[in-house]
Write a protein that holds these residues in place. Structure first.
Motif, short mmCIF file in Angstrom:
data_model
loop_
_atom_site.label_atom_id
_atom_site.label_comp_id
_atom_site.label_asym_id
_atom_site.label_seq_id
_atom_site.Cartn_x
_atom_site.Cartn_y
_atom_site.Cartn_z
N VAL A 100 4.89 8.68 0.98
CA VAL A 100 5.63 9.40 0.17
C VAL A 100 5.21 11.00 0.45
N ASP A 101 6.32 11.85 0.77
CA ASP A 101 5.89 13.30 0.67
C ASP A 101 7.08 14.00 0.44
N SER A 102 6.84 15.41 -0.11
CA SER A 102 8.07 16.24 -0.56
C SER A 102 8.73 17.01 0.82
N SER A 103 7.76 17.23 1.75
CA SER A 103 8.09 18.15 2.94
C SER A 103 8.85 17.57 3.99
N GLU A 104 10.11 18.00 4.27
CA GLU A 104 10.90 17.61 5.25
C GLU A 104 10.45 17.43 6.53
N GLU A 105 9.55 18.85 6.81
CA GLU A 105 9.13 19.12 7.95
C GLU A 105 7.98 18.02 8.43
N MET A 106 7.24 17.59 7.51
CA MET A 106 6.15 16.61 7.62
C MET A 106 6.65 15.04 7.86
N LEU A 107 7.77 14.80 7.18
CA LEU A 107 8.21 13.77 7.25
C LEU A 107 9.10 13.45 8.73
N ALA A 108 9.67 14.56 9.25
CA ALA A 108 10.38 14.50 10.55
C ALA A 108 9.15 14.08 11.52
N GLU A 109 7.91 14.74 11.21
CA GLU A 109 6.89 14.15 12.35
C GLU A 109 6.66 12.68 12.14
N ALA A 110 6.69 12.28 10.94
CA ALA A 110 6.29 10.94 10.39
C ALA A 110 6.93 9.88 10.93
N ALA A 111 8.29 10.22 11.07
CA ALA A 111 9.48 9.31 11.62
C ALA A 111 9.31 8.40 12.67
N ALA A 112 8.46 9.30 13.78
CA ALA A 112 8.33 8.45 15.07
C ALA A 112 7.06 7.49 14.78
N ARG A 113 6.56 7.34 13.69
CA ARG A 113 5.43 6.27 13.45
C ARG A 113 6.09 5.13 12.54
N LYS A 114 7.22 5.08 12.21
CA LYS A 114 7.77 4.11 11.63
C LYS A 114 7.58 2.79 12.42
N VAL A 143 0.63 -1.24 0.07
CA VAL A 143 0.15 0.07 0.00
C VAL A 143 0.72 1.31 0.01
N VAL A 144 0.54 2.38 -0.76
CA VAL A 144 1.23 3.55 -0.74
C VAL A 144 0.37 4.76 -0.60
N ASP A 145 0.90 5.45 0.08
CA ASP A 145 0.30 6.97 0.29
C ASP A 145 1.19 7.87 -0.15
N LEU A 146 0.38 8.73 -1.33
CA LEU A 146 0.94 9.66 -1.90
C LEU A 146 0.59 11.27 -1.32
N GLY A 147 1.50 11.91 -0.92
CA GLY A 147 1.27 13.01 0.17
C GLY A 147 0.91 12.57 1.52
N CYS A 148 1.65 11.86 1.83
CA CYS A 148 1.26 11.27 3.07
C CYS A 148 1.16 12.34 4.41
N GLY A 149 1.81 13.38 4.18
CA GLY A 149 1.85 14.68 5.48
C GLY A 149 2.59 13.94 6.50
N ASP A 150 2.39 14.04 7.75
CA ASP A 150 2.95 13.61 8.93
C ASP A 150 2.78 12.23 9.30
N GLY A 151 2.13 11.48 8.43
CA GLY A 151 2.11 9.95 8.46
C GLY A 151 0.87 9.55 9.46
N ALA A 152 0.11 10.40 10.31
CA ALA A 152 -0.74 9.88 11.19
C ALA A 152 -1.94 9.04 10.28
#
Length: 255
Positions: A59-73, A33-42
Protein backbone atom coordinates in the motif's frame (compact mmCIF):
# COMPACT_ATOMS: atom_id res chain seq x y z
CA UNK A 1 6.03 13.88 -5.94
CA UNK A 2 8.39 11.01 -5.25
CA UNK A 3 11.24 10.25 -7.64
CA UNK A 4 12.03 6.51 -7.51
CA UNK A 5 15.37 7.00 -9.29
CA UNK A 6 16.62 9.56 -6.76
CA UNK A 7 15.31 7.55 -3.82
CA UNK A 8 16.98 4.40 -5.13
CA UNK A 9 20.50 5.83 -5.41
CA UNK A 10 21.22 4.76 -1.85
CA UNK A 11 19.38 1.46 -2.05
CA UNK A 12 21.89 -0.48 0.03
CA UNK A 13 21.74 1.99 2.92
CA UNK A 14 17.96 2.38 2.76
CA UNK A 15 17.29 -1.36 2.48
CA UNK A 16 19.46 -2.55 5.35
CA UNK A 17 17.12 -1.44 8.18
CA UNK A 18 14.21 -3.18 6.44
CA UNK A 19 16.01 -6.52 6.46
CA UNK A 20 17.12 -6.06 10.07
CA UNK A 21 13.49 -5.33 10.99
CA UNK A 22 11.89 -8.22 9.13
CA UNK A 23 14.32 -10.84 10.41
CA UNK A 24 12.86 -10.28 13.89
CA UNK A 25 9.34 -11.24 12.79
CA UNK A 26 8.60 -14.71 14.14
CA UNK A 27 5.81 -15.67 11.73
CA UNK A 28 6.55 -19.00 10.04
CA UNK A 29 3.77 -19.49 7.49
CA UNK A 30 1.54 -16.41 7.34
CA UNK A 31 -1.32 -16.41 4.85
CA UNK A 32 -1.73 -12.62 4.47
CA UNK A 33 1.04 -9.99 4.68
CA UNK A 34 0.68 -6.22 4.19
CA UNK A 35 3.42 -3.62 3.61
CA UNK A 36 2.20 -0.11 4.50
CA UNK A 37 4.21 2.54 2.66
CA UNK A 38 5.66 0.03 0.21
CA UNK A 39 7.34 2.53 -2.13
CA UNK A 40 8.52 0.96 -5.37
CA UNK A 41 7.73 -2.55 -4.10
CA UNK A 42 11.28 -3.90 -4.26
CA UNK A 43 11.37 -4.73 -0.57
CA UNK A 44 7.74 -5.83 -0.55
CA UNK A 45 8.68 -8.49 -3.09
CA UNK A 46 11.20 -9.94 -0.62
CA UNK A 47 8.31 -10.62 1.77
CA UNK A 48 6.69 -12.82 -0.86
CA UNK A 49 10.01 -14.64 -1.25
CA UNK A 50 10.39 -15.20 2.48
CA UNK A 51 6.84 -16.54 2.91
CA UNK A 52 6.04 -18.51 -0.27
CA UNK A 53 2.55 -19.45 0.89
CA UNK A 54 1.49 -15.86 1.65
CA UNK A 55 -0.41 -13.32 -0.39
CA UNK A 56 1.37 -9.98 -0.03
CA UNK A 57 -0.21 -6.53 -0.50
CA UNK A 58 1.74 -3.29 -0.81
CA UNK A 59 0.00 0.00 0.00
CA UNK A 60 1.40 3.41 -0.95
CA UNK A 61 0.04 6.87 -1.69
CA UNK A 62 2.55 7.73 -4.45
CA UNK A 63 1.52 7.12 -8.05
CA UNK A 64 5.16 7.39 -9.13
CA UNK A 65 6.31 4.70 -6.72
CA UNK A 66 3.41 2.39 -7.57
CA UNK A 67 4.17 2.77 -11.27
CA UNK A 68 7.58 1.26 -10.51
CA UNK A 69 5.99 -1.43 -8.33
CA UNK A 70 3.59 -2.55 -11.06
CA UNK A 71 6.27 -4.58 -12.84
CA UNK A 72 6.72 -6.70 -9.69
CA UNK A 73 3.11 -7.90 -9.51
CA UNK A 74 2.41 -11.63 -9.45
CA UNK A 75 -0.36 -13.97 -8.47
CA UNK A 76 0.69 -13.53 -4.82
CA UNK A 77 2.00 -9.95 -4.85
CA UNK A 78 -0.23 -6.95 -5.52
CA UNK A 79 -0.22 -3.21 -4.91
CA UNK A 80 -2.88 -0.61 -4.22
CA UNK A 81 -2.84 3.17 -3.89
CA UNK A 82 -3.99 4.55 -0.57
CA UNK A 83 -2.90 6.29 2.60
CA UNK A 84 -1.64 4.50 5.67
CA UNK A 85 -4.23 6.32 7.78
CA UNK A 86 -7.16 5.09 5.68
CA UNK A 87 -6.04 1.51 5.15
CA UNK A 88 -8.45 -1.12 6.45
CA UNK A 89 -8.14 -4.84 5.66
CA UNK A 90 -11.13 -6.78 4.35
CA UNK A 91 -10.12 -9.59 6.73
CA UNK A 92 -7.53 -9.93 9.52
CA UNK A 93 -3.92 -10.30 8.35
CA UNK A 94 -1.02 -12.20 9.84
CA UNK A 95 1.82 -9.71 9.35
CA UNK A 96 1.87 -5.92 8.92
CA UNK A 97 5.15 -4.22 8.01
CA UNK A 98 5.75 -0.47 7.78
CA UNK A 99 9.29 0.55 6.93
CA UNK A 100 10.39 4.22 6.93
CA UNK A 101 6.85 5.46 6.29
CA UNK A 102 5.07 6.26 9.55
CA UNK A 103 7.26 9.32 10.16
CA UNK A 104 5.22 11.07 7.45
CA UNK A 105 1.97 10.54 9.40
CA UNK A 106 0.98 13.08 12.03
CA UNK A 107 0.31 11.35 15.34
CA UNK A 108 1.07 7.92 13.92
CA UNK A 109 1.15 6.34 17.39
CA UNK A 110 -2.63 6.73 17.40
CA UNK A 111 -2.77 4.28 14.47
CA UNK A 112 -1.14 1.45 16.42
CA UNK A 113 -4.44 0.21 17.94
CA UNK A 114 -5.88 0.13 14.42
CA UNK A 115 -2.97 -1.95 13.18
CA UNK A 116 -3.04 -4.38 16.10
CA UNK A 117 -6.80 -4.87 15.76
CA UNK A 118 -6.24 -5.76 12.09
CA UNK A 119 -4.02 -8.71 13.03
CA UNK A 120 -5.03 -12.31 13.48
CA UNK A 121 -4.48 -13.71 17.02
CA UNK A 122 -0.72 -14.00 17.46
CA UNK A 123 -0.10 -11.87 14.36
CA UNK A 124 2.90 -9.60 13.93
CA UNK A 125 3.40 -5.84 13.50
CA UNK A 126 6.86 -4.56 12.51
CA UNK A 127 7.67 -0.86 12.13
CA UNK A 128 10.84 1.14 11.47
CA UNK A 129 11.14 4.93 11.43
CA UNK A 130 14.03 7.38 11.24
CA UNK A 131 15.12 8.90 14.53
CA UNK A 132 17.39 11.61 13.16
CA UNK A 133 15.13 14.65 13.33
CA UNK A 134 17.56 16.49 15.61
CA UNK A 135 20.54 15.73 13.36
CA UNK A 136 22.58 18.60 11.83
CA UNK A 137 21.07 17.83 8.42
CA UNK A 138 17.51 18.45 9.61
CA UNK A 139 18.49 21.44 11.75
CA UNK A 140 20.14 23.01 8.70
CA UNK A 141 17.03 22.37 6.61
CA UNK A 142 14.77 23.84 9.31
CA UNK A 143 17.00 26.92 9.71
CA UNK A 144 17.08 27.59 5.97
CA UNK A 145 13.35 27.07 5.48
CA UNK A 146 12.69 29.65 8.19
CA UNK A 147 15.24 32.20 6.99
CA UNK A 148 14.01 35.58 5.66
CA UNK A 149 14.69 34.46 2.07
CA UNK A 150 12.50 31.36 2.22
CA UNK A 151 10.13 31.49 5.19
CA UNK A 152 7.13 32.84 3.26
CA UNK A 153 7.04 29.68 1.12
CA UNK A 154 8.94 27.11 3.14
CA UNK A 155 8.31 27.88 6.80
CA UNK A 156 6.67 24.51 7.43
CA UNK A 157 8.34 22.46 4.68
CA UNK A 158 11.32 21.61 6.87
CA UNK A 159 9.20 20.60 9.84
CA UNK A 160 9.33 16.83 10.11
CA UNK A 161 6.86 14.82 12.11
CA UNK A 162 9.12 13.21 14.64
CA UNK A 163 9.19 9.59 15.70
CA UNK A 164 9.10 8.21 19.25
CA UNK A 165 11.76 6.50 21.32
CA UNK A 166 11.94 2.68 21.50
CA UNK A 167 10.55 2.74 25.05
CA UNK A 168 7.59 4.84 23.88
CA UNK A 169 6.73 2.24 21.24
CA UNK A 170 7.10 -0.52 23.83
CA UNK A 171 4.67 1.28 26.11
CA UNK A 172 2.12 1.99 23.37
CA UNK A 173 2.12 -1.58 22.05
CA UNK A 174 2.38 -3.35 25.40
CA UNK A 175 -0.71 -1.46 26.56
CA UNK A 176 -2.50 -3.12 23.63
CA UNK A 177 -1.54 -6.53 25.00
CA UNK A 178 1.36 -7.14 22.63
CA UNK A 179 4.73 -8.68 23.33
CA UNK A 180 7.22 -6.09 22.09
CA UNK A 181 10.83 -6.05 20.92
CA UNK A 182 12.08 -2.49 20.32
CA UNK A 183 15.54 -1.07 19.72
CA UNK A 184 17.50 1.64 17.98
CA UNK A 185 20.55 1.61 15.73
CA UNK A 186 22.73 4.47 14.50
CA UNK A 187 24.37 3.65 11.18
CA UNK A 188 27.59 5.52 10.41
CA UNK A 189 26.91 5.67 6.69
CA UNK A 190 29.93 6.48 4.53
CA UNK A 191 28.61 8.27 1.44
CA UNK A 192 30.59 8.92 -1.72
CA UNK A 193 30.54 11.67 -4.33
CA UNK A 194 30.06 15.42 -4.35
CA UNK A 195 27.60 16.76 -1.75
CA UNK A 196 26.41 13.25 -0.85
CA UNK A 197 24.32 14.34 2.17
CA UNK A 198 22.42 16.76 -0.06
CA UNK A 199 21.92 13.97 -2.59
CA UNK A 200 20.65 11.69 0.20
CA UNK A 201 18.15 14.35 1.33
CA UNK A 202 16.86 14.83 -2.21
CA UNK A 203 15.21 11.42 -1.91
CA UNK A 204 13.39 12.14 1.35
CA UNK A 205 13.52 15.32 3.43
CA UNK A 206 13.65 17.72 0.48
CA UNK A 207 10.52 16.40 -1.23
CA UNK A 208 8.19 18.91 0.54
CA UNK A 209 10.58 21.71 -0.42
CA UNK A 210 10.54 20.80 -4.10
CA UNK A 211 6.75 20.86 -4.10
CA UNK A 212 6.76 24.57 -3.19
CA UNK A 213 9.58 25.99 -5.33
CA UNK A 214 10.27 26.64 -9.00
CA UNK A 215 13.19 24.93 -10.69
CA UNK A 216 15.37 28.06 -10.44
CA UNK A 217 14.50 28.51 -6.77
CA UNK A 218 15.35 24.87 -6.07
CA UNK A 219 18.85 25.45 -7.49
CA UNK A 220 19.34 28.49 -5.26
CA UNK A 221 17.98 26.72 -2.19
CA UNK A 222 20.16 23.67 -2.75
CA UNK A 223 23.26 25.85 -3.15
CA UNK A 224 22.64 27.39 0.27
CA UNK A 225 21.77 24.10 1.91
CA UNK A 226 24.73 22.33 0.31
CA UNK A 227 27.16 24.81 1.85
CA UNK A 228 25.60 24.28 5.29
CA UNK A 229 25.79 20.50 4.91
CA UNK A 230 29.42 20.53 3.81
CA UNK A 231 30.26 22.39 7.01
CA UNK A 232 28.22 20.01 9.17
CA UNK A 233 29.48 16.88 7.37
CA UNK A 234 32.98 17.66 6.04
CA UNK A 235 34.14 15.27 3.31
CA UNK A 236 37.07 13.02 4.10
CA UNK A 237 39.44 11.10 1.78
CA UNK A 238 37.39 7.94 2.39
CA UNK A 239 33.98 9.61 1.98
CA UNK A 240 31.46 11.62 4.00
CA UNK A 241 30.11 10.10 7.21
CA UNK A 242 26.38 10.55 7.80
CA UNK A 243 25.25 9.16 11.17
CA UNK A 244 21.67 7.95 10.79
CA UNK A 245 19.61 6.81 13.79
CA UNK A 246 16.72 4.39 13.21
CA UNK A 247 14.00 3.18 15.58
CA UNK A 248 12.56 -0.35 15.34
CA UNK A 249 9.64 -2.11 17.00
CA UNK A 250 8.32 -5.63 16.41
CA UNK A 251 5.16 -6.64 18.28
CA UNK A 252 3.22 -9.88 18.47
CA UNK A 253 -0.49 -9.55 19.11
CA UNK A 254 -2.00 -11.57 21.95
CA UNK A 255 -3.04 -15.08 20.97
Amino acid sequence: MWDPEVYGRFADQRNRPFHELVVRIGATAPAAVVDLGCGDGALTATLAERWPSATVLGVDSSEEMLAEAAARKSDRLSFVQGSIQDWRPSAPVDVIVSNAALQWVQGHVSLLPQFVSALTPGGWLAIQVPGNFEAPSHKALWTLCNSPRWSDRLGTAGRWISSLSPSDYVRALAELGCTVDAWETTYAQVLQGVDPVLTWMRGTALRPVYARLSESDVAEFEAELGAMLREAYPPQPYGTVLPFRRIFAVAQAPA
